[in-house]
Scaffold this motif. Structure first.
Motif, PDB file in Angstrom:
ATOM      1  N   ASN A   1     -42.472   4.773  34.072  1.00  0.00           N
ATOM      2  CA  ASN A   1     -42.590   5.276  32.703  1.00  0.00           C
ATOM      3  C   ASN A   1     -41.235   5.661  32.125  1.00  0.00           C
ATOM      4  N   LEU A   2     -40.362   6.226  32.957  1.00  0.00           N
ATOM      5  CA  LEU A   2     -39.015   6.557  32.498  1.00  0.00           C
ATOM      6  C   LEU A   2     -38.251   5.292  32.118  1.00  0.00           C
ATOM      7  N   ILE A   3     -38.353   4.264  32.949  1.00  0.00           N
ATOM      8  CA  ILE A   3     -37.676   2.995  32.653  1.00  0.00           C
ATOM      9  C   ILE A   3     -38.184   2.415  31.331  1.00  0.00           C
ATOM     10  N   ASP A   4     -39.502   2.419  31.143  1.00  0.00           N
ATOM     11  CA  ASP A   4     -40.078   1.893  29.904  1.00  0.00           C
ATOM     12  C   ASP A   4     -39.707   2.758  28.703  1.00  0.00           C
ATOM     13  N   TRP A   5     -39.629   4.066  28.915  1.00  0.00           N
ATOM     14  CA  TRP A   5     -39.247   4.981  27.829  1.00  0.00           C
ATOM     15  C   TRP A   5     -37.838   4.653  27.325  1.00  0.00           C
ATOM     16  N   VAL A   6     -36.920   4.411  28.263  1.00  0.00           N
ATOM     17  CA  VAL A   6     -35.549   4.062  27.866  1.00  0.00           C
ATOM     18  C   VAL A   6     -35.543   2.743  27.106  1.00  0.00           C
ATOM     19  N   ASP A   7     -36.305   1.751  27.583  1.00  0.00           N
ATOM     20  CA  ASP A   7     -36.374   0.459  26.894  1.00  0.00           C
ATOM     21  C   ASP A   7     -36.829   0.628  25.450  1.00  0.00           C
ATOM     22  N   CYS A   8     -37.871   1.422  25.247  1.00  0.00           N
ATOM     23  CA  CYS A   8     -38.401   1.605  23.894  1.00  0.00           C
ATOM     24  C   CYS A   8     -37.405   2.333  23.006  1.00  0.00           C
ATOM     25  N   ARG A   9     -36.712   3.333  23.545  1.00  0.00           N
ATOM     26  CA  ARG A   9     -35.744   4.078  22.731  1.00  0.00           C
ATOM     27  C   ARG A   9     -34.545   3.201  22.385  1.00  0.00           C
ATOM     28  N   LEU A  10     -34.042   2.450  23.368  1.00  0.00           N
ATOM     29  CA  LEU A  10     -32.910   1.571  23.084  1.00  0.00           C
ATOM     30  C   LEU A  10     -33.321   0.449  22.128  1.00  0.00           C
ATOM     31  N   GLY A  11     -34.548  -0.033  22.294  1.00  0.00           N
ATOM     32  CA  GLY A  11     -35.044  -1.089  21.415  1.00  0.00           C
ATOM     33  C   GLY A  11     -35.172  -0.642  19.983  1.00  0.00           C
ATOM     34  N   SER A  12     -35.390   0.665  19.780  1.00  0.00           N
ATOM     35  CA  SER A  12     -35.518   1.185  18.417  1.00  0.00           C
ATOM     36  C   SER A  12     -34.176   1.587  17.829  1.00  0.00           C
ATOM     37  N   GLY A  13     -33.106   1.362  18.615  1.00  0.00           N
ATOM     38  CA  GLY A  13     -31.761   1.630  18.094  1.00  0.00           C
ATOM     39  C   GLY A  13     -31.200   2.988  18.453  1.00  0.00           C
ATOM     40  N   SER A  14     -31.891   3.768  19.302  1.00  0.00           N
ATOM     41  CA  SER A  14     -31.369   5.082  19.699  1.00  0.00           C
ATOM     42  C   SER A  14     -30.124   4.904  20.566  1.00  0.00           C
ATOM     43  N   PRO A  15     -29.003   5.556  20.190  1.00  0.00           N
ATOM     44  CA  PRO A  15     -27.804   5.462  21.029  1.00  0.00           C
ATOM     45  C   PRO A  15     -27.984   6.301  22.293  1.00  0.00           C
ATOM     46  N   LEU A  16     -27.228   5.979  23.328  1.00  0.00           N
ATOM     47  CA  LEU A  16     -27.373   6.674  24.594  1.00  0.00           C
ATOM     48  C   LEU A  16     -27.153   8.188  24.499  1.00  0.00           C
ATOM     49  N   PRO A  17     -26.137   8.692  23.764  1.00  0.00           N
ATOM     50  CA  PRO A  17     -25.999  10.147  23.672  1.00  0.00           C
ATOM     51  C   PRO A  17     -27.230  10.811  23.069  1.00  0.00           C
ATOM     52  N   SER A  18     -27.812  10.174  22.038  1.00  0.00           N
ATOM     53  CA  SER A  18     -29.021  10.717  21.431  1.00  0.00           C
ATOM     54  C   SER A  18     -30.162  10.709  22.429  1.00  0.00           C
ATOM     55  N   LEU A  19     -30.192   9.687  23.269  1.00  0.00           N
ATOM     56  CA  LEU A  19     -31.228   9.563  24.292  1.00  0.00           C
ATOM     57  C   LEU A  19     -31.159  10.741  25.256  1.00  0.00           C
ATOM     58  N   ALA A  20     -29.947  11.084  25.653  1.00  0.00           N
ATOM     59  CA  ALA A  20     -29.786  12.191  26.599  1.00  0.00           C
ATOM     60  C   ALA A  20     -30.270  13.501  26.001  1.00  0.00           C
ATOM     61  N   LEU A  21     -29.992  13.731  24.719  1.00  0.00           N
ATOM     62  CA  LEU A  21     -30.398  14.982  24.094  1.00  0.00           C
ATOM     63  C   LEU A  21     -31.908  15.108  23.970  1.00  0.00           C
ATOM     64  N   GLU A  22     -32.620  13.978  23.959  1.00  0.00           N
ATOM     65  CA  GLU A  22     -34.072  14.035  23.827  1.00  0.00           C
ATOM     66  C   GLU A  22     -34.730  14.674  25.033  1.00  0.00           C
ATOM     67  N   ILE A  23     -34.083  14.606  26.199  1.00  0.00           N
ATOM     68  CA  ILE A  23     -34.717  15.128  27.406  1.00  0.00           C
ATOM     69  C   ILE A  23     -33.943  16.286  28.011  1.00  0.00           C
ATOM     70  N   ILE A  24     -32.996  16.838  27.251  1.00  0.00           N
ATOM     71  CA  ILE A  24     -32.136  17.860  27.838  1.00  0.00           C
ATOM     72  C   ILE A  24     -32.790  19.227  27.866  1.00  0.00           C
ATOM     73  N   GLY A  25     -33.862  19.429  27.116  1.00  0.00           N
ATOM     74  CA  GLY A  25     -34.525  20.725  27.115  1.00  0.00           C
ATOM     75  C   GLY A  25     -33.978  21.627  26.032  1.00  0.00           C
ATOM     76  N   GLY A  26     -34.165  22.934  26.168  1.00  0.00           N
ATOM     77  CA  GLY A  26     -33.754  23.889  25.154  1.00  0.00           C
ATOM     78  C   GLY A  26     -32.550  24.697  25.586  1.00  0.00           C
ATOM     79  N   ARG A  27     -32.189  25.665  24.738  1.00  0.00           N
ATOM     80  CA  ARG A  27     -31.000  26.466  25.005  1.00  0.00           C
ATOM     81  C   ARG A  27     -31.183  27.350  26.233  1.00  0.00           C
ATOM     82  N   TYR A  28     -32.393  27.844  26.442  1.00  0.00           N
ATOM     83  CA  TYR A  28     -32.639  28.758  27.560  1.00  0.00           C
ATOM     84  C   TYR A  28     -33.356  28.059  28.701  1.00  0.00           C
TER      85      TYR A  28
END
Length: 497
Positions: free
Chosen positions: A401-428
């Motif tokens: 599912n993680l592999i497919d999630w990356v494929d879908c995000r990259l396919g929609s034009g999400s850049p890699l830095p933006s991809l990382a922020l999507e799963i980084i969590g919150g401030r605390y």
């Protein structure tokens, strides 16, 4: 009211206000060379799976190992031994000697490792102090530790073409060295990195590599990609329904068509959310932060396991740390707090990969609750939530599912830095890195096991890096603003009975 049991034999080793001696410690760079494989390897482009690509925007991993050596052995003799043995081990670990090609090119049309024998950066340095001074101070964190590592960071360069692995060997007065390393996460996860270091140590002792790396990244290469137009993968939260942690959430990668309306909460961040989170992170990075290490001996760990109702040392220590660091940071009651971790998935994918697989094979997940809920319960709440998170990260299908999630995000034009922020969590969010199971204190290059292992820098505020203790137990390294660190020092080593 809980009785308090204070373990006086436990220690916390923190950076103290700089003394005159520390301020005047000088690290002198002597020379820099490039170590290439002892035998030329086959030139090729190495496929990077989606499990590798998500780490391209993430900062390099750094570590320092301290050793006593024979005072009569010349420093150049030590470095020559290390360079020769590193050259030998690179024949098997040849991708580490390559370069990252971040431009979408080649047959895959995506970033790759150019296995070109470009080599490993090898820095030789000296420091004007005795290693016994650090030993007597119990290797309390020092501001100059970051000068003991080649501070390369591939995440800061869009088209980074420098070495993927850099080493600095620093000689102390009167004998003793430290080996500082910097590795790009795209080439190796924690298991692969410590495997590399273990094999290098074997070669330096004159032994052959006992467990050669397996180059199997194409295992994760999709012949047919998911149809993202009809099936979407979400990084979503599921409400936990177990009684004592009801209301908390577990974030994981799930196919939308497998989620029910009752449990699915889509947490894909908007661009505004990502900007705000990035602002928080950048603000935290620029604050005056203190790095500190804490040692949990076996007695403490057994007590925590009993209180947490778990047989896992990792779960017990992590739950206790999560509670204490949340309290030390004075997080508002209704603010989300989380615990993030990654699980080694080598034995969980189908077919299973060997422990010697070289690359990234880890799956991430987060657990979330509120500060009020976390601090208002006993340790069993946090421990149960972390146990459920481990089950989630380890469950069948998460890597796919993680592999497919990356494929879908990259396919929609999400850049890699933006991809990382999507799963980084919150401030605390507390994010656990490294593992107390890694063979850190088995790394004998011919001078015995390390005196100490250190993290010269640490990403994230309140993060935890776990190491095995030198003789027993678990060491935790973390980073906080000084006032919060002072609170943590007062509460972390006190175990309610």
């Amino acid at each position: 009211m809980f009785a308090l049991l204070i373990f006086l034999s436990s220690t916390h080793i923190c950076k103290q206000p700089a003394t005159m001696a520390e301020e005047h410690v000088k690290v002198k760079m002597l020379c820099t060379s490039t170590v290439v494989p002892a035998v030329p390897t086959v030139k090729r482009s190495m496929f990077l799976s989606n499990l590798d690509l998500i780490w391209i925007p993430i900062a390099n991993s750094h570590s320092v190992l301290f050793y006593k050596t024979n005072p009569e052995m010349e420093f150049t003799t030590v470095t020559d031994m290390l360079k020769r043995s590193l050259s030998s081990v690179l024949v098997d670990f040849y991708p580490v000697a390559g370069r990252l090609s971040t431009k979408a090119s080649g047959e895959t049309g995506r970033p790759e490792i150019d296995c070109n024998d470009g080599g490993v950066e090898f820095v030789e340095a000296s420091i004007d102090m005795d290693i016994e001074d650090l030993e007597e101070d119990e290797f309390r964190h020092k501001s100059f530790f970051k000068e003991l590592v080649p501070m390369r960071d591939g995440s800061k360069h869009e088209n980074y073409d420098g070495p993927l692995f850099s080493v600095q060997v620093t000689g102390f007065r009167g004998g003793g060295i430290c080996i500082g390393s910097s590795i790009h996460h795209v080439v190796a996860d924690g298991s692969s990195f410590w495997h590399l270091m273990f094999c290098w140590a074997e070669c330096c002792r004159g032994s052959p590599v006992s467990k050669k790396p397996e180059h199997m990244r194409t295992t994760f290469k999709r012949e047919e990609k998911i149809d993202c137009a009809t099936t979407n993968i979400s990084f979503s939260a599921e409400e936990v329904v177990i009684n004592n942690i009801e209301g908390a959430q577990i974030f994981k990668f799930v196919r939308d068509d497998l989620l029910t309306k009752d449990v699915e909460i889509n947490v894909s961040k908007s661009e505004a959310d990502k900007r705000r989170l990035l602002e928080f992170i950048l603000k935290d990075q620029t604050e005056d932060l203190e790095i500190c290490s804490f040692h949990f001996n076996e007695e403490m760990i057994e007590k925590l396991k009993e209180r947490a109702g778990t047989s896992s040392s990792f779960v017990a220590v992590s739950a206790h740390f999560w509670i204490c660091v949340t309290r030390a940071r004075e997080v508002p009651d209704n603010e989300p707090v989380g615990f993030g971790m990654s699980a080694n998935s080598r034995g969980r994918v189908k077919p299973p990969l060997p422990p010697t697989f070289l690359g990234n094979c880890i799956c991430m997940g987060f657990a979330q609750t509120t500060a009020k809920q976390l601090l208002g319960q006993d340790i069993r709440f946090a421990a149960t939530l972390i146990k459920e998170l481990i089950k989630s990260c380890s469950s069948e299908g998460q890597v796919d599912n993680l592999i497919d999630w990356v494929d879908c995000r990259l396919g929609s034009g999400s850049p890699l830095p933006s991809l990382a922020l999507e799963i980084i969590g919150g401030r605390y969010f507390v994010v656990a890195g490294n593992s107390p199971k890694f063979p850190v204190y088995e790394l004998d290059y011919g001078w015995g096991k390390p005196l100490n292992a250190q993290i010269p820098t640490l990403n994230g505020v309140g993060a935890m890096m776990l190491f095995p203790g030198r003789d027993d137990g678990i060491d935790i390294h973390t980073r906080l603003p000084p006032r919060q660190m002072e609170t943590l020092k007062q509460i972390l080593m006190i175990i309610p009975d």
